[in-house]
Design an enzyme around this catalytic site. Structure first.
Site, mmCIF file in Angstrom:
data_model
loop_
_atom_site.group_PDB
_atom_site.id
_atom_site.type_symbol
_atom_site.label_atom_id
_atom_site.label_comp_id
_atom_site.label_asym_id
_atom_site.label_seq_id
_atom_site.Cartn_x
_atom_site.Cartn_y
_atom_site.Cartn_z
ATOM 1 N N CYS A 275 0.830 -1.208 0.000
ATOM 2 C CA CYS A 275 0.000 0.000 0.000
ATOM 3 C C CYS A 275 0.867 1.263 0.000
ATOM 4 O O CYS A 275 1.508 1.544 -0.991
ATOM 5 C CB CYS A 275 -0.956 -0.052 1.194
ATOM 6 S SG CYS A 275 -2.262 1.152 1.048
ATOM 7 N N HIS B 139 -3.826 -5.019 0.711
ATOM 8 C CA HIS B 139 -3.260 -5.569 1.956
ATOM 9 C C HIS B 139 -3.331 -7.094 1.973
ATOM 10 O O HIS B 139 -4.401 -7.648 2.255
ATOM 11 C CB HIS B 139 -4.014 -5.010 3.166
ATOM 12 C CG HIS B 139 -3.744 -3.569 3.402
ATOM 13 N ND1 HIS B 139 -2.663 -3.132 4.138
ATOM 14 C CD2 HIS B 139 -4.379 -2.456 2.956
ATOM 15 C CE1 HIS B 139 -2.656 -1.809 4.158
ATOM 16 N NE2 HIS B 139 -3.677 -1.379 3.444
ATOM 17 N N GLY C 215 -3.374 -12.758 37.314
ATOM 18 C CA GLY C 215 -3.784 -14.149 37.196
ATOM 19 C C GLY C 215 -4.411 -14.442 35.840
ATOM 20 O O GLY C 215 -4.695 -15.585 35.511
ATOM 21 N N GLY C 216 -4.647 -13.394 35.049
ATOM 22 C CA GLY C 216 -5.159 -13.569 33.690
ATOM 23 C C GLY C 216 -4.057 -14.098 32.776
ATOM 24 O O GLY C 216 -2.895 -14.187 33.188
ATOM 25 N N SER D 58 0.062 -13.449 33.403
ATOM 26 C CA SER D 58 0.677 -14.712 33.828
ATOM 27 C C SER D 58 1.808 -15.110 32.887
ATOM 28 O O SER D 58 2.887 -15.520 33.326
ATOM 29 C CB SER D 58 -0.359 -15.834 33.853
ATOM 30 O OG SER D 58 -1.380 -15.526 34.757
#
Ligand code: XMP
Length: 512
Positions: free
Chosen positions: A81, A168, A223-224, A228
């Site tokens: 592009c 693209h 903790g996600g 993590s």
């Protein structure tokens, strides 16, 4: 040494996607600033260069320009592009400014099946997003395909191995786009395609060690999946110089804190500081019902708590974040489009400026599914890697209205039941998110011989690809029935369970 493709970033929203597509072909790709010197690319031994698209026109003042010497390195170049227009413009072809942007699909008619277009059908649908177009080729170039709007939709200088695409190839709307990229990599750049996520892990570990030196890093662990994996990766690189901080804001799901402590502190032996800030958060949220205010308070309090921890643990220089590529785009309003700012996400931004810490974002180039593969390499368990997203403000945006310990308890218990049944039926891993919402509404019911007047729990279960749009999941009635019966029987304070059957848009996934 791995073969590397350089992607020069001219500001396209697709730059990272190009890099990702290259990785999908098992070739390592590295993103460079558009102005990188040809000598640096040579030093890095890149075996191909891709010029990304970008919002600029070659005619704008201060249009981003590459070092012209990159065309003389003898390394194949693929301009996409804006990249194609740049190549044409810089190599003395002619680009024409047009009044209207060509945006969306067009049909590409291939006239010459050169190496780049080998194996591609004669006519394919391609995705465009450009204003200008090439009207005269630079010397030595030839056109190999056209669209209704442009005679030179693909061009190449065969001898110098310079290629340009007006459309693209990296977006999924372009048919066979990945094959075009693959042709560039293997047939033109001679890439072997032997790179894997294990290599990414090794490279990242090296890069983190180099960047951090003998300094210390602090990371807010939720903790996600993202934080993590970031923690496990940085821990692999610098061990005990990583300090993780887990803030219990009182808005967590049932047993969430214990699970995080078990995994990271006991199994991975990471330095983990658990801050029990439940009463602080709930105190500040007392009586607050407005969703945006809740979010702001939670975000601000988190920063304060985190700030205190940073101060208390002595010298740290880096703040690590599990920012992924989609977070980066979602936090930027593209073309002034306010869609990305509908709700104030507080995960990105906010922290570092105040704290004078340097940012460490080792997952910034990755998409979610790539992060999961990386997490597997690092030995994280499946339950963590396949965990559904959970918002930073936690149950705070799922207890509608005022957040009280009692309402939180009710929601937590109901949510845990839904979660158990989703996992038991296997649906947990098939949907995007499944959670309960607490409504501050009471309705009349009858239990035993008694009239009840209790709260309503809503089940929100959605499927989605990227959270930008979502639809409600047609869960089998049997599962819904089990969940509803269990919640009403087991959770004190609930006598009615409803199912949310709205899509996004116009509804959002979370209720607040
Ligand atoms: P909505 O409700 O806007 O949510 O449709 C889209 C996705 O984003 C999650 N979400 C958040 N995640 N911090 C987060 O980390 C937040 O403040 C936040 N708000 C919403 C939501 O769970 C869904 O997956």
């Amino acid at each position: 040494m791995h073969q590397t493709i350089a992607v020069l970033d001219f500001g396209s929203q697709y730059t990272q996607l190009i890099a990702r597509r290259i990785r999908e072909c098992h070739v390592y790709s590295k993103i460079y600033h558009f102005g990188v010197k040809a000598a640096e690319l040579k030093r890095d031994g890149v075996c191909g260069i891709v010029l990304s698209g970008g919002p600029s026109s070659v005619f704008t003042r201060r249009a981003p320009l590459p070092d012209k010497k990159i065309f003389e390195l003898g390394v194949p170049v693929l301009g996409i592009c804006y990249g194609l227009q740049l190549m044409t413009h810089l190599l003395d072809g002619v680009v024409e400014e047009t009044d209207h942007r060509e945006y969306g699909h067009s049909t590409l008619e291939i006239s010459d099946k050169t190496l780049l277009l080998q194996g591609i059908s004669r006519s394919i649908r391609v995705w465009n997003s450009h204003g200008d177009r090439v009207i005269k080729l630079p010397r030595g170039f030839q056109g190999t395909a056209r669209t209704g709007n442009s005679n030179y939709a693909t061009i190449e200088h065969r001898k110098k191995k310079l290629f340009g695409l007006q459309f693209h190839p990296e977006v999924s709307h372009t048919e066979q786009g990945l094959l075009i990229i693959q042709n560039f990599l293997t047939k033109i750049c001679g890439c072997r395609g032997d790179w894997s996520m294990a290599d990414f892990l090794e490279q990242s570990v090296q890069a983190i060690r180099e960047k951090v030196g003998d300094k210390r890093v602090i990371l807010g662990l939720s903790g996600g999946v993202d934080s993590s994996v970031a923690a496990a990766l940085i821990h692999r690189a610098i061990g005990s110089r990583l300090q993780c901080v887990f803030v219990d804001n009182g808005l967590l799901r049932l047993h969430e804190r214990d699970a995080v402590v078990n995994l990271f502190s006991r199994n991975f032996k990471m330095n983990l500081r658990v801050v029990r800030a439940s009463s602080l958060f709930l105190g500040k949220l007392k009586g607050v019902t407005d969703p945006e205010r809740k979010r702001k308070i939670i975000g601000k309090t988190f920063i304060e708590v985190f700030d205190d921890v940073v101060r208390s643990i002595g010298q740290v220089d880096f703040l690590a974040q599990g920012t992924l590529y989609p977070d980066v785009i979602e936090s930027v309003a593209i073309d002034g489009n306010p869609a990305s700012l509908i709700k104030s996400h507080h995960n990105v931004g906010g922290l570092p400026k105040r704290m004078k810490l340097k940012l460490l974002e080792p997952l910034r180039e990755l998409f979610k599914d790539e992060v999961r593969v990386l997490g597997e390499e690092l030995g994280l368990p499946r339950e963590v890697l396949l965990r559904q997203p959970f918002p930073g403000p936690g149950l705070g945006v799922r207890v509608i209205g005022a957040i009280t310990p009692r309402n939180l308890r009710v929601l937590r218990e109901a949510d845990a039941i839904l979660n158990e049944e989703m996992i038991a039926s296997g649906y947990y891993y098939k949907v995007w998110q499944s959670f309960a919402v607490f409504l501050p509404v009471r309705s009349v019911g009858v239990m035993g011989d008694k009239r009840t007047y209790e709260n309503v729990i809503v089940l929100r279960i959605v499927e989605s690809l990227d959270a930008m749009t979502a639809d409600w999941v047609r869960l089998p009635y049997e599962i819904l029935q089990t969940v509803s019966t269990r919640i009403i029987n087991e959770v004190k304070g609930v006598n009615r369970v409803c199912l949310d059957i709205s899509s996004k848009p116009p509804g959002t996934i979370e209720w607040e």
